[in-house]
Design an enzyme around this catalytic site. Structure first.
Site, PDB file in Angstrom:
ATOM      1  CG  ASP A 175      -0.279   0.016   2.546  1.00 24.18           C
ATOM      2  OD1 ASP A 175       0.970   0.099   2.591  1.00 24.18           O
ATOM      3  OD2 ASP A 175      -0.981  -0.037   3.574  1.00 24.18           O
ATOM      4  CG  HIS A 177       3.680   0.137   4.517  1.00 22.19           C
ATOM      5  ND1 HIS A 177       2.667  -0.774   4.673  1.00 22.19           N
ATOM      6  CD2 HIS A 177       4.821  -0.597   4.539  1.00 22.19           C
ATOM      7  CE1 HIS A 177       3.173  -1.982   4.795  1.00 22.19           C
ATOM      8  NE2 HIS A 177       4.478  -1.912   4.701  1.00 22.19           N
ATOM      9  CD  GLU A 182       0.049   0.175   7.106  1.00 24.99           C
ATOM     10  OE1 GLU A 182       0.259   0.527   5.929  1.00 24.99           O
ATOM     11  OE2 GLU A 182      -0.012  -1.026   7.434  1.00 24.99           O
TER      12      GLU A 182
HETATM   13  C1  GLP Z   1       6.687  -4.750   5.932  1.00 22.51           C
HETATM   14  C2  GLP Z   1       7.787  -3.883   6.529  1.00 22.51           C
HETATM   15  C3  GLP Z   1       8.323  -2.875   5.542  1.00 22.51           C
HETATM   16  C4  GLP Z   1       8.614  -3.532   4.213  1.00 22.51           C
HETATM   17  C5  GLP Z   1       7.337  -4.127   3.672  1.00 22.51           C
HETATM   18  C6  GLP Z   1       7.503  -4.769   2.316  1.00 22.51           C
HETATM   19  O1  GLP Z   1       5.426  -4.205   6.061  1.00 22.51           O
HETATM   20  N1  GLP Z   1       7.339  -3.238   7.714  1.00 22.51           N
HETATM   21  O2  GLP Z   1       9.486  -2.275   6.086  1.00 22.51           O
HETATM   22  O3  GLP Z   1       9.146  -2.603   3.312  1.00 22.51           O
HETATM   23  O4  GLP Z   1       6.886  -5.114   4.586  1.00 22.51           O
HETATM   24  O5  GLP Z   1       7.807  -6.113   2.447  1.00 22.51           O
HETATM   25  P1  GLP Z   1       8.316  -7.044   1.281  1.00 22.51           P
HETATM   26  O6  GLP Z   1       9.739  -6.675   1.075  1.00 22.51           O
HETATM   27  O7  GLP Z   1       8.172  -8.426   1.832  1.00 22.51           O
HETATM   28  O8  GLP Z   1       7.462  -6.779   0.102  1.00 22.51           O
END
Ligand code: GLP
Length: 289
Positions: A175, A177, A182
């Site tokens: 989303d 973030h 968020e």
């Molecule tokens: C989580 C973490 C973020 C990260 C995001 C994306 O929500 N809090 O810091 O960037 O996941 O994760 P992924 O790399 O698994 O797509």
């Protein structure tokens, strides 16, 4: 004004011209500040990111690194582990701060992995236990803190005491973030407790909790996260994204309006040196490459 209008002068065209000029200027400035690197695949992307981190560690052995979790940086961490083992990359002076942690969990090495999906556990498994970073130099938000609000304040103070983060590693959530900031999080926000958005719960359930046998209801719904304001104070940053699933949100963050709807769009406000490292899939939605 009347004279110009009587001569057929078209104010609208001036308006359009100025807007275009402003747009081009803004993009020029953005291009200078934000370097975007597109690599052929995930492995190339991870190597590029690891090289930036390794260069900092070699040039400034007591540097402060901001680490991120998620699936994306795992390849980068694997490469850092390889550099440590094969090339002697030395982390003994490095200090670290992690971006975030689920509220209600924390490192408890006596528990089996499947019962502990903490980010502390993740960092231990994916990086820290394989390199020579000193335990006392590692900081991860304490999801088990009895007083999380006080903890958040002390985390900010500790970052300041070290002189600030030299290099912040960032991913991007589905989303948009950063860390657990968020949609709707203020760009001046500091380390705090944040309620997780539905999409984040869905994504992180699929990626981590499901495999661990933890139900969607049981997984933590809150987290401690560094704020966008905290992140923007890092002296430099790298943001990583891979896979076509991220293409749309990456384009929104890098080329769309700077908005708290997509908190990673704050990257356009970074004053430090910032490099976005993407694989081809994640770069597919960018218009200006
Ligand atoms: C989580 C973490 C973020 C990260 C995001 C994306 O929500 N809090 O810091 O960037 O996941 O994760 P992924 O790399 O698994 O797509």
């Amino acid at each position: 004004k009347l004279y110009l209008e009587s001569e057929g002068f078209n104010w609208k065209s001036v308006d359009i011209f100025l807007n275009k000029l402003y747009y081009d200027y803004r993009n020029l400035i953005r291009r200078i500040e934000m370097k975007i690197v597109v690599k052929e695949n995930y492995s190339e992307m991870s190597k590029y990111a690891a090289d930036i981190i390794a260069e900092l560690v070699r040039n400034k052995p007591d540097c402060v690194i901001g680490f991120a979790t998620g699936g994306t940086p795992i390849g980068t961490y694997k490469e850092l582990i390889r550099m440590h083992k094969e090339e002697g990359l030395d982390f003994s002076g490095v200090r670290s701060f992690n971006l975030d942690e689920y509220l209600g969990v924390g490192i408890d090495l006596s528990k089996p992995y499947s019962l502990d999906q903490s980010y502390a556990r993740f960092m231990h498994e994916e990086l820290f236990s394989h390199i020579n970073i000193k335990k006392e130099n590692i900081r991860i938000p304490d999801g088990l803190s009895k007083n999380p609000e006080e903890f958040c304040k002390s985390y900010e103070e500790e970052i300041k005491k070290t002189g600030g983060i030299d290099l912040q590693i960032l991913g991007i959530g589905g989303d948009g973030h950063w860390a657990f900031n968020e949609p709707g999080s203020s760009f001046t926000s500091r380390t705090r407790i944040e309620a997780l958005a539905k999409q984040t719960l869905d994504d992180n359930y699929e990626a981590f909790y499901k495999n661990a046998g933890v139900s969607r209801e049981q997984m933590p719904h809150y987290a401690i996260t560094m704020g966008i304001g905290t992140i923007l104070e890092a002296k430099s940053a790298i943001m990583l994204a891979n896979g076509s699933k991220k293409a749309d949100i990456v384009a929104q963050a890098l080329e769309g309006p700077v908005t708290t709807d997509v908190t990673a769009s704050a990257i356009q406000l970074y004053k430090g040196d910032v490099t976005v490292i993407l694989d081809k899939g994640a770069a597919a939605g960018l218009k200006k490459l």
